[in-house]
Write a protein that holds these residues in place. Structure first.
Motif, PDB file in Angstrom:
ATOM      1  N   GLU A   1       0.826  -1.203   0.000  1.00  0.00           N
ATOM      2  CA  GLU A   1       0.000   0.000   0.000  1.00  0.00           C
ATOM      3  C   GLU A   1       0.863   1.258   0.000  1.00  0.00           C
ATOM      4  O   GLU A   1       0.573   2.218  -0.700  1.00  0.00           O
ATOM      5  N   GLU A   2       1.939   1.259   0.790  1.00  0.00           N
ATOM      6  CA  GLU A   2       2.837   2.413   0.826  1.00  0.00           C
ATOM      7  C   GLU A   2       3.493   2.633  -0.531  1.00  0.00           C
ATOM      8  O   GLU A   2       3.661   3.767  -0.973  1.00  0.00           O
ATOM      9  N   ALA A   3       3.853   1.562  -1.190  1.00  0.00           N
ATOM     10  CA  ALA A   3       4.518   1.685  -2.486  1.00  0.00           C
ATOM     11  C   ALA A   3       3.559   2.199  -3.551  1.00  0.00           C
ATOM     12  O   ALA A   3       3.950   2.998  -4.405  1.00  0.00           O
ATOM     13  N   THR A   4       2.313   1.779  -3.503  1.00  0.00           N
ATOM     14  CA  THR A   4       1.363   2.202  -4.524  1.00  0.00           C
ATOM     15  C   THR A   4       0.822   3.606  -4.275  1.00  0.00           C
ATOM     16  O   THR A   4       0.288   4.219  -5.184  1.00  0.00           O
ATOM     17  N   GLU A   5       0.959   4.142  -3.065  1.00  0.00           N
ATOM     18  CA  GLU A   5       0.515   5.503  -2.779  1.00  0.00           C
ATOM     19  C   GLU A   5       1.281   6.516  -3.618  1.00  0.00           C
ATOM     20  O   GLU A   5       0.748   7.540  -4.009  1.00  0.00           O
ATOM     21  N   HIS A   6       2.528   6.239  -3.894  1.00  0.00           N
ATOM     22  CA  HIS A   6       3.392   7.191  -4.580  1.00  0.00           C
ATOM     23  C   HIS A   6       3.257   7.145  -6.101  1.00  0.00           C
ATOM     24  O   HIS A   6       3.872   7.935  -6.792  1.00  0.00           O
ATOM     25  N   LEU A   7       2.447   6.235  -6.628  1.00  0.00           N
ATOM     26  CA  LEU A   7       2.300   6.136  -8.074  1.00  0.00           C
ATOM     27  C   LEU A   7       1.433   7.254  -8.643  1.00  0.00           C
ATOM     28  O   LEU A   7       1.667   7.709  -9.753  1.00  0.00           O
ATOM     29  N   ASP A   8       0.444   7.697  -7.899  1.00  0.00           N
ATOM     30  CA  ASP A   8      -0.443   8.791  -8.311  1.00  0.00           C
ATOM     31  C   ASP A   8      -1.022   8.593  -9.702  1.00  0.00           C
ATOM     32  O   ASP A   8      -1.060   9.520 -10.508  1.00  0.00           O
ATOM     33  N   GLY A   9      -1.442   7.398 -10.028  1.00  0.00           N
ATOM     34  CA  GLY A   9      -2.082   7.149 -11.323  1.00  0.00           C
ATOM     35  C   GLY A   9      -1.114   7.140 -12.484  1.00  0.00           C
ATOM     36  O   GLY A   9      -1.507   7.380 -13.616  1.00  0.00           O
ATOM     37  N   GLY A  10       0.146   6.882 -12.262  1.00  0.00           N
ATOM     38  CA  GLY A  10       1.134   6.865 -13.326  1.00  0.00           C
ATOM     39  C   GLY A  10       0.861   5.811 -14.381  1.00  0.00           C
ATOM     40  O   GLY A  10       1.194   5.998 -15.543  1.00  0.00           O
ATOM     41  N   PHE A  11       0.227   4.736 -14.009  1.00  0.00           N
ATOM     42  CA  PHE A  11      -0.079   3.686 -14.976  1.00  0.00           C
ATOM     43  C   PHE A  11      -1.311   4.030 -15.801  1.00  0.00           C
ATOM     44  O   PHE A  11      -1.524   3.472 -16.858  1.00  0.00           O
ATOM     45  N   ASP A  12      -2.137   4.951 -15.317  1.00  0.00           N
ATOM     46  CA  ASP A  12      -3.333   5.314 -16.066  1.00  0.00           C
ATOM     47  C   ASP A  12      -2.964   5.896 -17.428  1.00  0.00           C
ATOM     48  O   ASP A  12      -3.576   5.582 -18.433  1.00  0.00           O
ATOM     49  N   SER A  13      -1.967   6.754 -17.465  1.00  0.00           N
ATOM     50  CA  SER A  13      -1.574   7.350 -18.741  1.00  0.00           C
ATOM     51  C   SER A  13      -0.914   6.315 -19.657  1.00  0.00           C
ATOM     52  O   SER A  13      -0.973   6.430 -20.871  1.00  0.00           O
ATOM     53  N   PHE A  14      -0.311   5.293 -19.079  1.00  0.00           N
ATOM     54  CA  PHE A  14       0.324   4.252 -19.880  1.00  0.00           C
ATOM     55  C   PHE A  14      -0.723   3.455 -20.655  1.00  0.00           C
ATOM     56  O   PHE A  14      -0.522   3.115 -21.814  1.00  0.00           O
ATOM     57  N   PHE A  15      -1.857   3.172 -20.005  1.00  0.00           N
ATOM     58  CA  PHE A  15      -2.889   2.362 -20.636  1.00  0.00           C
ATOM     59  C   PHE A  15      -3.910   3.219 -21.378  1.00  0.00           C
ATOM     60  O   PHE A  15      -4.823   2.709 -21.988  1.00  0.00           O
ATOM     61  N   ASP A  16      -3.782   4.532 -21.329  1.00  0.00           N
ATOM     62  CA  ASP A  16      -4.716   5.430 -21.994  1.00  0.00           C
ATOM     63  C   ASP A  16      -4.405   5.442 -23.485  1.00  0.00           C
ATOM     64  O   ASP A  16      -3.277   5.669 -23.907  1.00  0.00           O
ATOM     65  N   ASN A  17      -5.426   5.249 -24.306  1.00  0.00           N
ATOM     66  CA  ASN A  17      -5.208   5.237 -25.751  1.00  0.00           C
ATOM     67  C   ASN A  17      -5.664   6.556 -26.392  1.00  0.00           C
ATOM     68  O   ASN A  17      -5.900   6.624 -27.586  1.00  0.00           O
ATOM     69  N   GLY A  18      -5.814   7.593 -25.600  1.00  0.00           N
ATOM     70  CA  GLY A  18      -6.189   8.888 -26.128  1.00  0.00           C
ATOM     71  C   GLY A  18      -7.665   9.169 -26.081  1.00  0.00           C
ATOM     72  O   GLY A  18      -8.094  10.282 -26.294  1.00  0.00           O
ATOM     73  N   GLU A  19      -8.470   8.183 -25.784  1.00  0.00           N
ATOM     74  CA  GLU A  19      -9.915   8.394 -25.692  1.00  0.00           C
ATOM     75  C   GLU A  19     -10.266   8.742 -24.257  1.00  0.00           C
ATOM     76  O   GLU A  19      -9.812   8.116 -23.322  1.00  0.00           O
ATOM     77  N   ARG A  20     -11.051   9.745 -24.083  1.00  0.00           N
ATOM     78  CA  ARG A  20     -11.493  10.162 -22.763  1.00  0.00           C
ATOM     79  C   ARG A  20     -12.971   9.824 -22.589  1.00  0.00           C
ATOM     80  O   ARG A  20     -13.765   9.991 -23.511  1.00  0.00           O
ATOM     81  N   GLU A  21     -13.311   9.367 -21.396  1.00  0.00           N
ATOM     82  CA  GLU A  21     -14.706   9.096 -21.096  1.00  0.00           C
ATOM     83  C   GLU A  21     -15.345  10.373 -20.601  1.00  0.00           C
ATOM     84  O   GLU A  21     -14.758  11.119 -19.832  1.00  0.00           O
ATOM     85  N   ALA A  22     -16.561  10.634 -21.034  1.00  0.00           N
ATOM     86  CA  ALA A  22     -17.250  11.866 -20.619  1.00  0.00           C
ATOM     87  C   ALA A  22     -18.075  11.628 -19.395  1.00  0.00           C
ATOM     88  O   ALA A  22     -18.443  10.620 -19.012  1.00  0.00           O
TER      89      ALA A  22
END
Length: 57
Positions: free
Chosen positions: A36-57
């Motif tokens: 949990e401590e290790a994942t706190e510091h990610l701040d959604g860094g993987f979200d941009s990796f898996f984002d294909n440019g499409e945004r949900e409204a």
């Protein structure tokens, strides 16, 4: 076949005791808290990796 039973019982005992020892060791390291401590510091860094440019409204 008479000599196989003591080996089977010994293997079972080693497996059970080994599992108990491993569980106690992992409880001592408190793996969940460290994860949990290790994942706190990610701040959604993987979200941009898996984002294909499409945004949900």
């Amino acid at each position: 076949m008479g000599n196989a039973i003591p080996g089977m019982v010994g293997g079972l005992a080693v497996g059970v005791l080994g599992t108990m020892l491993f569980t106690e060791m992992m409880d001592g390291f408190d793996v969940e808290e460290r994860f949990e401590e290790a994942t706190e510091h990610l701040d959604g860094g993987f979200d941009s990796f898996f984002d294909n440019g499409e945004r949900e409204a």
